[in-house]
Design a protein around this motif. Structure first.
Motif, PDB file in Angstrom:
ATOM      1  N   ASP A 103       0.827  -1.219   0.000  1.00  0.00           N
ATOM      2  CA  ASP A 103       0.000   0.000   0.000  1.00  0.00           C
ATOM      3  C   ASP A 103       0.857   1.264   0.000  1.00  0.00           C
ATOM      4  O   ASP A 103       0.449   2.294  -0.548  1.00  0.00           O
ATOM      5  CB  ASP A 103      -0.899   0.047   1.257  1.00  0.00           C
ATOM      6  CG  ASP A 103      -2.172  -0.759   1.081  1.00  0.00           C
ATOM      7  OD1 ASP A 103      -2.426  -1.238  -0.039  1.00  0.00           O
ATOM      8  OD2 ASP A 103      -2.910  -0.901   2.080  1.00  0.00           O
ATOM      9  N   HIS A 145      -4.722   8.216   7.011  1.00  0.00           N
ATOM     10  CA  HIS A 145      -4.409   6.936   7.689  1.00  0.00           C
ATOM     11  C   HIS A 145      -3.044   6.926   8.378  1.00  0.00           C
ATOM     12  O   HIS A 145      -2.796   6.036   9.195  1.00  0.00           O
ATOM     13  CB  HIS A 145      -4.421   5.776   6.686  1.00  0.00           C
ATOM     14  CG  HIS A 145      -5.747   5.538   6.036  1.00  0.00           C
ATOM     15  ND1 HIS A 145      -6.895   5.320   6.761  1.00  0.00           N
ATOM     16  CD2 HIS A 145      -6.099   5.478   4.724  1.00  0.00           C
ATOM     17  CE1 HIS A 145      -7.908   5.135   5.912  1.00  0.00           C
ATOM     18  NE2 HIS A 145      -7.447   5.225   4.676  1.00  0.00           N
ATOM     19  N   TYR A 307     -10.061   7.251  -6.803  1.00  0.00           N
ATOM     20  CA  TYR A 307      -9.240   6.348  -7.617  1.00  0.00           C
ATOM     21  C   TYR A 307      -9.741   6.161  -9.042  1.00  0.00           C
ATOM     22  O   TYR A 307      -9.145   5.406  -9.797  1.00  0.00           O
ATOM     23  CB  TYR A 307      -9.080   5.016  -6.865  1.00  0.00           C
ATOM     24  CG  TYR A 307      -8.538   5.291  -5.481  1.00  0.00           C
ATOM     25  CD1 TYR A 307      -7.214   5.696  -5.316  1.00  0.00           C
ATOM     26  CD2 TYR A 307      -9.369   5.286  -4.360  1.00  0.00           C
ATOM     27  CE1 TYR A 307      -6.731   6.057  -4.070  1.00  0.00           C
ATOM     28  CE2 TYR A 307      -8.891   5.636  -3.107  1.00  0.00           C
ATOM     29  CZ  TYR A 307      -7.568   6.023  -2.970  1.00  0.00           C
ATOM     30  OH  TYR A 307      -7.086   6.392  -1.746  1.00  0.00           O
TER      31      TYR A 307
HETATM   32  O1  V1P Z   1      -6.818  -3.538   1.802  1.00  0.00           O
HETATM   33  C1  V1P Z   1      -5.701  -3.076   2.019  1.00  0.00           C
HETATM   34  C2  V1P Z   1      -4.625  -3.796   2.817  1.00  0.00           C
HETATM   35  C3  V1P Z   1      -3.506  -4.329   2.020  1.00  0.00           C
HETATM   36  N1  V1P Z   1      -3.846  -5.690   2.429  1.00  0.00           N
HETATM   37  C4  V1P Z   1      -2.796  -6.377   3.130  1.00  0.00           C
HETATM   38  C5  V1P Z   1      -4.936  -5.162   3.234  1.00  0.00           C
HETATM   39  N2  V1P Z   1      -5.359  -1.874   1.575  1.00  0.00           N
HETATM   40  C6  V1P Z   1      -6.228  -1.006   0.811  1.00  0.00           C
HETATM   41  C7  V1P Z   1      -5.868   0.424   1.174  1.00  0.00           C
HETATM   42  C8  V1P Z   1      -6.880   1.452   0.824  1.00  0.00           C
HETATM   43  C9  V1P Z   1      -6.364   2.838   1.188  1.00  0.00           C
HETATM   44  C10 V1P Z   1      -7.364   3.959   1.028  1.00  0.00           C
HETATM   45  C11 V1P Z   1      -6.716   5.304   1.304  1.00  0.00           C
HETATM   46  C12 V1P Z   1      -7.667   6.481   1.459  1.00  0.00           C
HETATM   47  O2  V1P Z   1      -8.543   6.318   2.549  1.00  0.00           O
HETATM   48  C13 V1P Z   1      -6.912   7.797   1.734  1.00  0.00           C
HETATM   49  C14 V1P Z   1      -5.936   8.245   0.739  1.00  0.00           C
HETATM   50  O3  V1P Z   1      -8.482   6.615   0.333  1.00  0.00           O
HETATM   51  C15 V1P Z   1      -6.012  -1.276  -0.647  1.00  0.00           C
HETATM   52  C16 V1P Z   1      -6.942  -1.562  -1.625  1.00  0.00           C
HETATM   53  C17 V1P Z   1      -8.386  -1.659  -1.462  1.00  0.00           C
HETATM   54  N3  V1P Z   1      -9.076  -2.090  -2.496  1.00  0.00           N
HETATM   55  O4  V1P Z   1      -8.926  -1.357  -0.447  1.00  0.00           O
HETATM   56  N4  V1P Z   1      -4.816  -1.302  -1.238  1.00  0.00           N
HETATM   57  C18 V1P Z   1      -5.004  -1.568  -2.558  1.00  0.00           C
HETATM   58  N5  V1P Z   1      -6.324  -1.709  -2.797  1.00  0.00           N
HETATM   59  C19 V1P Z   1      -3.939  -1.679  -3.535  1.00  0.00           C
HETATM   60  C20 V1P Z   1      -4.214  -2.147  -4.830  1.00  0.00           C
HETATM   61  C21 V1P Z   1      -3.175  -2.227  -5.754  1.00  0.00           C
HETATM   62  C22 V1P Z   1      -1.888  -1.877  -5.404  1.00  0.00           C
HETATM   63  C23 V1P Z   1      -1.625  -1.408  -4.126  1.00  0.00           C
HETATM   64  C24 V1P Z   1      -2.641  -1.324  -3.199  1.00  0.00           C
END
Ligand code: V1P
Ligand code: CA
Ligand code: ZN
Length: 380
Positions: A103, A145, A307
């Motif tokens: 992340d 976060h 996004y």
């Molecule tokens: O779900 C997770 C974590 C990573 N896993 C181990 C559980 N991370 C999410 C993070 C979302 C962050 C949102 C930030 C904000 O609130 C403020 C700027 O908007 C995540 C997700 C998801 N679908 O929730 N990380 C990713 N997708 C991700 C996808 C591709 C590459 C890197 C990260």
């Protein structure tokens, strides 16, 4: 036009759009550059004091590591200062300890990225506290976060917390409102024990990042009743956000009486977001700003999630126009450098999807009742 004659101060630093998480990472700083371009082509900059990082550094406050360590630990900021994509292999333990994982990858020029994002929110706090403006905007911020010693959810430093700490030098009470689809956990945690900052987050709850923000999480010790959490299901639409936002904000304004408000306006709560699952239109999202403006309390507007690249600039440009009370046309200006992103419609406002609203009136009402009951405990 840095003479602060106008009501709205707008922060954007050209460098911000050049940072890159990775081609596959959903967080794209470019969306803020596109927003800035659209704000410019809609002719909105003439109505605002426009400032950038060098202006904040020179005229208001030096935002450097001393500002970052008002909240973050020295060890954590020290790592941010030295880490690069080239040398990260030599710091594997530290990367693991401070959560630089998928992340939160190690960005090229990470320390500059953090300073740039934070300058906008701390600079906004300074212009508000100096009564130079009554609305200040930093769409590069809202990274809610980040923790004291931990990167989390695309966020490295918490500009919301740092901006609020600056506000607390002048004001007794600060309200933080968070309409990003994710829980504003870093800001809540930072102020969980104090009655000087009320945090209020609306978010998707259950099987959703970061997993916190239960309605029963209300703060602790002196901070008991000063954290407000509104957990939601998929499909939140414009009627529902208005139905819940008004009574909750009314009661907070009545009982907490904030001197100043920070609104985290993450646009991942919009319909069609790549990571989100709410169903708000841009106008629906904007009603939160319109509603907060009615109270005539100074407001800092920061960015956050979002996004679907083409929707973020649409929303934040529209909300800049709301801050200014300057209506803008629905047609995307022809001269926009990024016009291709807005096709085939080339309109500012788009229809929402037909997804089902999974927040029933009963469910929303029950949550409102519980939250208002907690807010009664605060003496006006
Ligand atoms: O779900 C997770 C974590 C990573 N896993 C181990 C559980 N991370 C999410 C993070 C979302 C962050 C949102 C930030 C904000 O609130 C403020 C700027 O908007 C995540 C997700 C998801 N679908 O929730 N990380 C990713 N997708 C991700 C996808 C591709 C590459 C890197 C990260
Ligand atoms: Ca939220
Ligand atoms: Zn988010």
């Amino acid at each position: 036009m840095n003479n602060f004659k106008q009501r709205v101060t707008y922060y954007y630093d050209e460098e911000f759009g050049t940072f890159n998480y990775s081609t596959t990472h959903p967080m794209k700083p470019l969306r803020v550059a596109i927003t800035d371009d659209l704000v410019g082509h809609y002719g909105l900059k003439q109505y605002m004091n426009c400032i950038d990082q060098s202006f904040v550094q020179t005229y208001i406050k030096r935002v450097d590591e001393d500002v970052l360590t008002q909240f973050h630990s020295y060890e954590y900021i020290d790592l941010i200062k030295i880490i690069t994509p080239e040398n990260k292999c030599q710091h594997e333990d530290q990367l693991y300890r401070f959560n630089f994982m998928e992340d939160c990858p190690v960005l090229d020029r990470l320390f500059d990225f953090c300073l740039c994002q934070t300058s906008g929110s701390v600079g906004a706090a300074c212009v508000i506290a100096d009564q130079k403006s009554n609305i200040a905007i930093n769409w590069s911020g809202g990274l809610h976060h980040a923790k004291q010693s931990e990167a989390s959810g695309f966020c490295y430093v918490n500009d919301c917390v740092l901006g609020i700490l600056e506000l607390l030098k002048t004001y007794q009470r600060v309200l933080y409102v968070d309409i990003d689809i994710h829980h504003g956990d870093g800001v809540e945690e930072a102020f969980y024990l104090t009655d000087r900052v009320m945090t209020c987050s609306f978010h998707k709850f259950k099987e959703y990042f970061p997993g916190t923000g239960h309605i029963d999480d209300i703060g602790h010790d002196k901070g008991k009743y000063y954290a407000v959490n509104f957990p939601l299901n998929e499909g939140l639409n414009d009627d529902s956000i208005q139905f819940i936002f008004k009574p909750v904000i009314d009661k907070i304004m009545e009982n907490f009486r904030p001197d100043v408000v920070m609104l985290q306006g993450g646009t991942d709560s919009l319909s069609g977001d790549r990571l989100g699952c709410f169903n708000l239109s841009i106008k629906g999202h904007g009603t939160c700003i319109e509603y907060l403006k009615k109270f005539n309390v100074p407001i800092i507007m920061v960015g956050g999630g979002g996004y679907t690249l083409r929707n973020v600039p649409r929303c934040w440009t529209y909300e800049t126009s709301l801050a200014l009370n300057v209506p803008i046309q629905d047609n995307i200006p022809d001269e926009s450098d990024y016009k291709i992103y807005f096709g085939p419609e080339y309109k500012l406002h788009l229809p929402i999807s037909n997804m089902e609203e999974q927040n029933s009136k009963d469910y929303l009402e029950k949550n409102i009742v519980q939250i208002l009951e907690n807010l009664k405990q605060i003496n006006p």
